[in-house]
Design an enzyme around this catalytic site. Structure first.
Site, mmCIF file in Angstrom:
data_model
loop_
_atom_site.group_PDB
_atom_site.id
_atom_site.type_symbol
_atom_site.label_atom_id
_atom_site.label_comp_id
_atom_site.label_asym_id
_atom_site.label_seq_id
_atom_site.Cartn_x
_atom_site.Cartn_y
_atom_site.Cartn_z
ATOM 1 N N GLN A 82 7.024 -8.471 -5.139
ATOM 2 C CA GLN A 82 7.919 -8.346 -3.992
ATOM 3 C C GLN A 82 7.222 -8.677 -2.670
ATOM 4 O O GLN A 82 7.598 -8.182 -1.608
ATOM 5 C CB GLN A 82 8.506 -6.930 -3.939
ATOM 6 C CG GLN A 82 9.480 -6.618 -5.058
ATOM 7 C CD GLN A 82 10.756 -7.439 -4.955
ATOM 8 O OE1 GLN A 82 11.125 -7.925 -3.886
ATOM 9 N NE2 GLN A 82 11.451 -7.595 -6.068
ATOM 10 N N SER A 83 6.234 -9.550 -2.713
ATOM 11 C CA SER A 83 5.463 -9.900 -1.525
ATOM 12 C C SER A 83 6.297 -10.598 -0.459
ATOM 13 O O SER A 83 6.942 -11.626 -0.725
ATOM 14 C CB SER A 83 4.294 -10.800 -1.928
ATOM 15 O OG SER A 83 3.703 -11.403 -0.800
ATOM 16 N N ASN A 84 6.260 -10.060 0.773
ATOM 17 C CA ASN A 84 6.902 -10.735 1.907
ATOM 18 C C ASN A 84 6.178 -12.035 2.243
ATOM 19 O O ASN A 84 6.808 -13.048 2.569
ATOM 20 C CB ASN A 84 6.892 -9.816 3.131
ATOM 21 C CG ASN A 84 7.692 -8.553 2.925
ATOM 22 O OD1 ASN A 84 8.844 -8.592 2.524
ATOM 23 N ND2 ASN A 84 7.068 -7.415 3.201
#
Length: 324
Positions: A82-84
């Site tokens: 879920q890395s921005n």
């Protein structure tokens, strides 16, 4: 570009400046507890128009420009599922018409949500590894594979937290100072250290006495402090400033709001999400900004900012995480 040498190319991914807004209702909620509450402002990098925004866009404008200068045809980076940062990297590659490879620690989902869904929509190639220690080797392996086929990969470290990426927040400080007088305190979420290094360096270069406080999302204050100082050292070279100018910079990292670890909500972070939504219609994410705002709330309640006239919360985005 104020604050940066002309030799640093940039690509415009979004319109700036981002808004600065006053958190009047939040201040009222936190007042009346026996302590003076400072004027509360928010710098809305969550409102950056490109790819659901966030602090990584500022970094990517410089990093992607360097990639194009080197004639790269593929951006490679890493992060969690879920890395921005991975999402913004994939979006930048799509915008520039090149490829992206994301090395993510975690497992694929048959029904991706949040950033994982956006990564797929953006056409990123996602390679999964079992844990964080395998991400950097995974990036190198992907790059070497591409080179064998004559491709030109460009590797972007975790969070784009390099001196070049951090320079985006040197510029952000000068942007802020064109909007308001220097705040007494800036509070923000910190993890890989690039944003904080840029804010600290920007304040020093602008000659303002603003105290920059990073609220860790995962690392210890000691480890993160070392990372930030290493980036500051690299910024001296990149910006061509006097050697040692940032050596004695105050690096404030508070790791007391990490709780159970990266991405694990706490009672305080849950309260921050609810309170900001209901008082200001401002949305925080579960991993980063909610813990940073929890620190602001706790500090105001404990009177830690009673001598502070103006506190600015730098919203670094990530609200896509609410839908993960």
């Amino acid at each position: 570009m104020p604050g940066l040498p002309a030799s640093l190319p940039t690509i415009p991914l979004a319109a700036f400046p981002t808004p600065v807004e006053e958190l009047v209702n939040l201040r009222e909620q936190l007042s009346g507890v026996g302590h003076a509450t400072p004027r509360l402002l928010v710098k809305r990098d969550d409102a950056i128009s490109f790819a659901f925004g966030g602090n990584k866009v500022r970094k990517m404008q410089l990093v992607a420009a360097d990639a194009l200068k080197q004639r790269a045809d593929t951006l490679i980076t890493c992060g969690g599922v879920q890395s921005n940062h991975a999402r913004v990297t994939a979006a930048t590659a799509a915008k520039l018409g090149i490829k992206s490879i994301l090395v993510a620690n975690g497992k694929p989902s048959g029904h991706p949500t949040g950033n994982a869904l956006l990564d797929r929509l953006l056409g990123a190639e996602i390679r999964y590894v079992s844990d964080r220690s395998e991400r950097a080797p995974g990036m190198e392996a992907a790059a070497e594979e591409l080179r064998l086929f004559g491709r030109k990969p460009y590797l972007i470290p975790l969070g784009a937290s390099t001196p070049l990426g951090a320079a985006g927040f040197v510029q952000a400080v000068f942007e802020l100072l064109q909007q308001i007088e220097a705040p007494d305190v800036i509070v923000h979420s910190t993890s890989s250290g690039g944003t904080q290094a840029g804010l600290v360096a920007g304040c020093l270069l602008a000659g303002v006495a603003t105290r920059v406080i990073g609220i860790s999302a995962d690392e210890t204050s000691a480890a993160l402090g070392r990372d930030i100082r290493a980036i500051l050292d690299g910024l001296e070279l990149l910006l061509g400033v006097e050697r040692g100018k940032f050596a004695d910079a105050e690096v404030n990292v508070d790791d007391s709001f990490v709780g159970g670890g990266y991405g694990v909500p706490t009672d305080a972070s849950r309260e921050a999400i609810d309170l900001l939504a209901r008082s200001e219609a401002l949305f925080l994410d579960p991993t980063y900004t909610s813990k940073a705002m929890a620190a602001v709330i706790a500090g105001c309640r404990r009177g830690e900012f009673s001598d502070t006239r103006t506190l600015l919360f730098w919203h670094t985005g990530g609200q896509v995480g609410l839908f993960a």
